[in-house]
Design an enzyme around this catalytic site. Structure first.
Site, short mmCIF file in Angstrom:
data_model
loop_
_atom_site.label_atom_id
_atom_site.label_comp_id
_atom_site.label_asym_id
_atom_site.label_seq_id
_atom_site.Cartn_x
_atom_site.Cartn_y
_atom_site.Cartn_z
N MET A 190 -0.92 27.69 101.29
CA MET A 190 -0.98 28.20 99.84
C MET A 190 -1.91 27.60 98.98
O MET A 190 -2.00 27.68 97.72
CB MET A 190 0.58 27.61 99.35
CG MET A 190 0.92 28.47 98.12
SD MET A 190 2.73 27.92 97.97
CE MET A 190 2.68 26.24 97.92
N PRO A 191 -2.98 26.96 99.66
CA PRO A 191 -3.91 26.43 98.71
C PRO A 191 -4.70 27.36 97.89
O PRO A 191 -4.73 28.41 98.36
CB PRO A 191 -4.97 25.55 99.83
CG PRO A 191 -4.27 25.52 100.92
CD PRO A 191 -3.13 26.75 101.07
N TYR A 192 -5.40 26.97 96.86
CA TYR A 192 -6.44 27.73 96.09
C TYR A 192 -7.54 26.96 96.14
O TYR A 192 -7.89 25.79 95.94
CB TYR A 192 -5.76 27.85 94.73
CG TYR A 192 -6.90 28.53 93.70
CD1 TYR A 192 -6.95 29.69 93.89
CD2 TYR A 192 -7.64 27.62 92.91
CE1 TYR A 192 -7.98 30.27 92.78
CE2 TYR A 192 -8.61 28.33 91.90
CZ TYR A 192 -8.67 29.30 92.05
OH TYR A 192 -9.57 29.85 91.02
N THR B 98 -3.60 31.36 101.65
CA THR B 98 -4.56 30.74 101.19
C THR B 98 -5.65 31.79 100.38
O THR B 98 -5.98 32.62 100.95
CB THR B 98 -5.46 29.91 102.26
OG1 THR B 98 -4.55 29.27 102.87
CG2 THR B 98 -6.63 29.37 101.89
N VAL B 99 -5.83 31.45 99.13
CA VAL B 99 -6.75 31.94 98.19
C VAL B 99 -8.00 31.50 98.00
O VAL B 99 -8.01 30.13 97.88
CB VAL B 99 -5.92 32.36 96.78
CG1 VAL B 99 -6.70 32.99 95.91
CG2 VAL B 99 -4.64 32.91 97.11
#
Lengths: 81, 81, 81, 81, 81, 81
Positions: free
Chosen positions: B1-3, B42-43
């Site tokens: 879920m990191p940006y 991950t974006v």
């Protein structure tokens, strides 16, 4: 080593190349003077945001500029929570 | 879920489509390997910043590139506070 | 001269000091390898975001973790427009 | 006085001027309703990110759109750490 | 109406309250002087980043400060692509 | 797939956990309704900024709150260039 990001309206209101250079120099000097930061590694990034993409007071800057060009009333109090 | 947001100089120095894909894959893999983050969410967003809009050492990258193309001296110490 | 910002969940999921150092080294190496960027001036900033302040799928990560700890169904398709 | 930044894909998927105005109005109203923030000083900036510059699942949106246009399988689980 | 974000190292290097006020005043004045921007709606946000979370040259600021406290050599050239 | 960042004042003005959940739900719904974006991959990050670190009108929010608590005059026109 500071990192600074400055967002301003672009398009018809975009800063010139000389103005951008002056902003970069000015904010770098400010950080050196106030905090003793090393100018050599101070990074400044300027973003020019289209007026349709910038909102304030619930409306785009584009529509606000049109209203004020037409002499429309402006909101009276900038204070906010 | 990191940006993740990556800012690099654009224009003549802009990454190619293939390089952008490689950066996205690489940083996504890094986060999976080091922190066990799920690649599926991950974006990664890459911003290409015009060289007139990027400052370092109190000057725009544009003017630094011109100086170094002309053989001008470069600052000697990257260390900063 | 690139600038990279990595946002991950903090609190119970916060990366350790060693993991943060590994992320910084890894992304700096990636930019040197893919784009030939100079590691000496590559800046990386990691933000640890509280799980109450991170939303995905319309809910906070805190509530999603509680649901999945409780065996609740998870959304099935990450594809998005 | 809140500051909101919304990033969406641009190019063929870019929002129209009317949609951008609706987003700005909607998020400004939301902050007034939920937190009592003053709309007059709520700032909203919308960034339209090229699909080659947006990555998710380790690939650019451009390549994901091509795959899904071609009927390729999509990743099955959006859940992430 | 500009928006400015300033990131500096926090912890032992965090700016004082007075220094933060001086930065805010200084950058607001700079934008008024160079671009004619209205100070009343210029927004400035200062982020204090823990030294373990800030990387430059592939290492955290924490480890760089330890090395330079110990008299270790510093990298010689800040120039970067 | 949108990414939204909301910055509000923290400390005594920080939103509650329930308010943060409501903001996340509200902005995710807004993006689904206006742009047809998939809620499952809409990411929202809320930053709570200390009042000493947020400036508007050339002064910190802390000092503005003190002035308005003391009945001081407030600036009269939010319009800005």
């Amino acid at each position: 080593m500071p990192y600074v990001n400055i967002k301003v309206t672009g398009g018809a209101e975009a800063p010139t190349t000389a103005q951008k250079a002056e902003l970069i120099q000015g904010v770098t000097d400010l950080l050196a003077r106030v905090l003793g930061k090393n100018p050599a590694t101070t990074v400044v990034i300027i973003d020019e945001v289209p007026m349709d993409n910038w909102g304030i007071g619930g409306a785009t800057v584009t529509s606000r500029r049109q209203q004020s060009g037409a002499g429309a009333a402006r909101p009276a109090d900038p204070e906010s929570r």
